[in-house]
Design a protein around this motif. Structure first.
Motif, PDB file in Angstrom:
ATOM      1  N   ARG A   1       1.495  -3.843   4.916  1.00 29.72           N
ATOM      2  CA  ARG A   1       0.122  -3.707   4.414  1.00 29.72           C
ATOM      3  C   ARG A   1       0.163  -3.731   2.886  1.00 29.72           C
ATOM      4  N   TYR A   2      -0.650  -4.625   2.313  1.00 29.79           N
ATOM      5  CA  TYR A   2      -0.646  -4.803   0.872  1.00 29.79           C
ATOM      6  C   TYR A   2      -2.010  -4.454   0.285  1.00 29.79           C
ATOM      7  N   VAL A   3      -1.986  -4.021  -0.983  1.00 27.14           N
ATOM      8  CA  VAL A   3      -3.200  -3.920  -1.794  1.00 27.14           C
ATOM      9  C   VAL A   3      -3.444  -5.297  -2.398  1.00 27.14           C
TER      10      VAL A   3
ATOM     11  N   GLU B   1      -7.214  -3.573   1.360  1.00 21.16           N
ATOM     12  CA  GLU B   1      -5.885  -3.483   1.959  1.00 21.16           C
ATOM     13  C   GLU B   1      -5.852  -4.419   3.160  1.00 21.16           C
TER      14      GLU B   1
ATOM     15  N   THR C   1      -6.986   1.745  -4.632  1.00 20.74           N
ATOM     16  CA  THR C   1      -8.015   1.836  -3.581  1.00 20.74           C
ATOM     17  C   THR C   1      -8.752   3.172  -3.610  1.00 20.74           C
TER      18      THR C   1
ATOM     19  N   SER D   1       0.832  -1.209   0.000  1.00 18.22           N
ATOM     20  CA  SER D   1       0.000   0.000   0.000  1.00 18.22           C
ATOM     21  C   SER D   1       0.863   1.255   0.000  1.00 18.22           C
TER      22      SER D   1
ATOM     23  N   ASP E   1      -1.313   1.964  -4.370  1.00 19.33           N
ATOM     24  CA  ASP E   1      -2.371   2.479  -3.495  1.00 19.33           C
ATOM     25  C   ASP E   1      -3.431   3.249  -4.270  1.00 19.33           C
TER      26      ASP E   1
END
Length: 741
Positions: free
Chosen positions: A107-109, A100, A75, A66, A72
């Motif tokens: 923290r990943y998308v 996320e 999102t 993210s 990012d």
């Protein structure tokens, strides 16, 4: 490689500062989870045994961190709109959206999607298409596949591109992969050198070594070398003294051995002199006449021996009898052609006409002649009546001649003794010459030994001082070797430190810089960018494989609520399935599988939904047993389903009278039907209290300690299709209590 790095550096110079800052902070290629699918716990989702996803769970396709601007943006619903198109077997997937989520501290998308339950043993191929519809003009940056992964593209608002085309993507990719390998090799070399420093410090006895800040030089290295030299000198002196003592002992032993050899030679010389003195001085006797007589006698003995042997006499056996020899015990040979054997054979025949007198006479005539000893033996007459007389003369002749032969041999022995007695006199001169030659040799050997003996006795073989033992020498050598090892380790430590410092301060940073530059050049210079205008859609295809875990077992155990497993019973065998929670078994089923048993899905949930039948059990305790099977148990006879009685305390005693316990089943229309009368209340083989029923199809059962307050209509929230239950496993209001197991 230098030329390629120069090109990479040239490419890096034209990159934007934003891209450079991103590259230094994040490396997509070294992030192991990007482009993979994880489960909710952040573990690889693909089953190691099947390389498939299990049904009944949520999964996450990892797009990128993210924190990276290129990801990012996905999102931001004001910039893009995400949807998932299901192509092949799409009905098995639901709920796809971009979220996320934190995995392993980052923290990943992600694209989150759910795999629906299915109760099949088959594998299904699922093809989907992620659709990113732009709401603003975007630049889509495509990364070529690297390391076997196809990366999700990055999105950014449209602007000027800083892509270089000096090198092909293949060249830039190869340079980047090589830079990664060289950096890893440099870092590993740095670690190896640090470990070597640690070991050398230990070998040198330097206990204050710190891997965080190793010293350049071990304190006291010069003192260690001086001590090693001193102990080496101590060892060499002891070794020299020990060797000298060993040599002196060896020479002393040699001298003693020579002394003994000289004594032995002196005794031998005396012996030879005594033999020479004992030789007679007179002339040797003449034995020629005796020798001639002996030769003639031996010829007569040989001739007579041949005659007697041809006659059939065992000469040695006859002579052994001596004076006791007679015609009655004359030893004979086994020769069938000998005269005595032929005569005896013919004479033994009872019929005179069968006796071969002519053959015997022919042999006798052949033996007779001038000077023959057989001349006086008569022939067998024509009447054949004188066989006994002829035989008597033959036997008497043989005995007499054997006696004469014995006398001749005795005479020969006497002549030989006379000759032997006269022989020493004949050999005196030759023996004297041989003894004198032997004496000369012995005296020469003695002179040589005497010279060496005198040389040794003249040497000073006294010890140099206090005796030195081999244990002292070995101990001194061990001390010297240990001191040298410590000194060498201390010296090598300083040399290794220079290598480690160069690796740490020069080689690794240079490799890191080359890798960062290659990364920037590759992921910018090798990317393919396209403009995605507002209202246009980017498509990214996915391919998944879904399959329940296939088990073959006749004694299977499942955890309550467990999904993604189907089981194939062992055909024509007694099979047992047990469902359990943390407290032990909750239910079990026993059945005899049929001969063509196929996979089925025995699943159990004990969790209630808000919309289920709680409202019907306000004033009683009730427990849910919600089974799923597909579509029926493959049994030859009705299986026995046993529900562990929930109204049992820790001691196995009932807390509710059996007469108060009711069992309800949800029928095909969603209605609750009282089936208490179909269940048997008792104990299983392990002594546990159970409620049992025989049935091919497992259903949904509620066990209560009283009657349910049933309405006239079925509840609206319960689905009618029991093959596709909506079991909410996160909303349990009334867990199954400890059943004593």
């Amino acid at each position: 490689m230098k030329k390629l790095l120069a090109l990479l550096l040239a490419v890096a110079c034209v990159l934007s500062l934003n891209v450079a800052a991103f590259a230094a902070a994040y490396d997509i290629y070294t992030d192991p989870v990007v482009g993979t699918i994880l489960n909710g716990d952040g573990e690889p989702a693909y089953d190691s045994g099947y390389d498939t996803l299990k049904p009944g769970d949520d999964y996450y396709y990892i797009i990128g961190p993210s924190s990276v601007a290129g990801y990012d943006i996905l999102t931001d619903k004001g910039v893009v709109r995400f949807s998932m198109k299901k192509k092949t077997n799409g009905k098995l997937v639901s709920g796809a959206d971009i979220v996320e989520k934190r995995f392993n501290g980052t923290r990943y998308v992600c694209i989150r999607f759910s795999i629906k339950d299915n109760f099949s043993a088959d594998e299904y191929k699922v093809e989907m298409e992620a659709q990113i519809k732009a709401r603003k003009d975007l630049i889509v940056t495509h990364y070529p596949s690297l390391g076997g992964r196809d990366f999700f593209p990055m999105f950014k608002l449209a602007g000027p591109s800083a892509r270089s085309a000096d090198l092909t993507p293949e060249q830039l990719g190869a340079a980047y992969e090589q830079a990664v390998k060289e950096l890893a090799a440099a870092e590993n070399r740095q670690k190896d050198l640090l470990n070597e420093l640690k070991q050398l410090a230990a070998d040198a006895g330097y206990a204050a070594f710190s891997p965080g800040s190793p010293v350049e030089k071990i304190p006291g290295v010069d003192a260690l070398k001086a001590e090693a030299d001193r102990l080496q000198k101590v060892y060499e002196d002891l070794k020299a003294q020990y060797d000298a003592e060993q040599k002196a002992q060896s020479l002393t032993a040699e001298a003693e051995k020579l002394r003994q050899q000289l004594a032995d030679l002196d005794a031998k010389i005396r012996e030879v002199n005594d033999q020479i003195a004992a030789l007679p001085t007179e002339q040797p006797a003449d034995t020629s006449a005796l020798q001639e007589a002996l030769t003639a006698l031996k010829q007569n003995i040989s001739g007579l021996t041949g005659v007697l042997t041809g006659l059939g006499v065992d000469v040695d056996g006859a002579l052994a009898l001596g004076e006791g020899l007679s015609t009655g015990n004359l030893p004979r040979t086994q020769d069938p052609n000998a005269l005595l054997n032929i005569f005896a054979s013919e004479n033994a025949k009872e019929d005179p006409e069968e006796k071969d007198a002519a053959g015997v006479n022919a042999i006798l005539r052949g033996l007779q002649g001038e000077g023959s000893i057989f001349n006086d033996v008569p022939l067998i007459d024509d009447e054949g009546g004188n066989w006994a007389a002829v035989g008597g003369q033959l036997w008497t002749l043989a005995v007499n001649q054997a006696g004469q032969l014995g006398a001749m041999r005795a005479q020969a022995e006497g002549l030989q003794k006379q000759i032997d007695d006269a022989a020493p006199q004949a050999g005196n001169a030759a023996q004297r010459q041989a003894l004198e030659g032997q004496l000369t040799t012995l005296n020469g050997d003695r002179a040589k030994l005497e010279a060496r003996y005198q040389e040794l006795t003249a040497a000073n073989l006294a010890p140099l001082g206090a005796p030195v033992t081999i244990e002292q020498v070995n101990r001194a050598k061990a001390d010297a070797d240990a001191a040298k090892a410590k000194s060498d380790a201390a010296v090598k430590y300083g040399e290794t430190y220079l290598l480690w410092a160069a690796q740490k301060n020069t080689v690794v940073p240079a490799a890191q810089k080359a890798k960062d530059e290659a990364y920037k050049a590759y992921f910018e210079g090798a990317t393919q960018e396209e403009r995605l205008q507002s209202g246009k859609t980017y498509y990214h295809a996915f391919k998944l494989y879904i399959q329940n875990e296939n088990r073959v077992d006749d004694d299977a155990t499942f955890t309550i609520g467990e999904k993604g497993v189907v089981i194939k019973p062992v055909k024509n065998e007694r099979n047992i399935v047990t469902w359990e929670n943390a407290d032990g078994p909750v239910a079990s089923m026993t059945f005899l599988a049929d001969s063509d048993a196929d996979y089925y899905c025995p699943r159990l949930s004990t969790r209630w939904n808000d919309a289920d039948y709680l409202d019907y059990f306000h004033d009683v305790d009730a427990y849910l047993f919600d089974f799923v099977d597909n579509p029926r148990v493959p049994a030859a006879t009705r299986p026995t389903l046993s529900l562990y009685n929930p109204f049992v305390d820790e001691d196995g005693d009932l807390t509710v009278r059996e007469s108060r316990i009711h069992v309800y089943e949800v029928d095909g229309d969603g209605e609750l039907v009282d089936k208490t009368h179909l269940f048997n209340f008792g104990e299983n083989d392990d002594g546990d209290r159970v409620l049992s029923i025989r049935t091919f199809t497992l259903g949904t059962y509620i066990v209560s300690d009283g009657k349910a307050d049933l309405p006239e209509r079925k509840p609206s929230g319960r689905p009618a299709d029991v093959e596709k239950p909506t079991i909410e496993v996160n909303n349990n209001r009334k867990p199954v209590p400890n059943t004593g197991r």
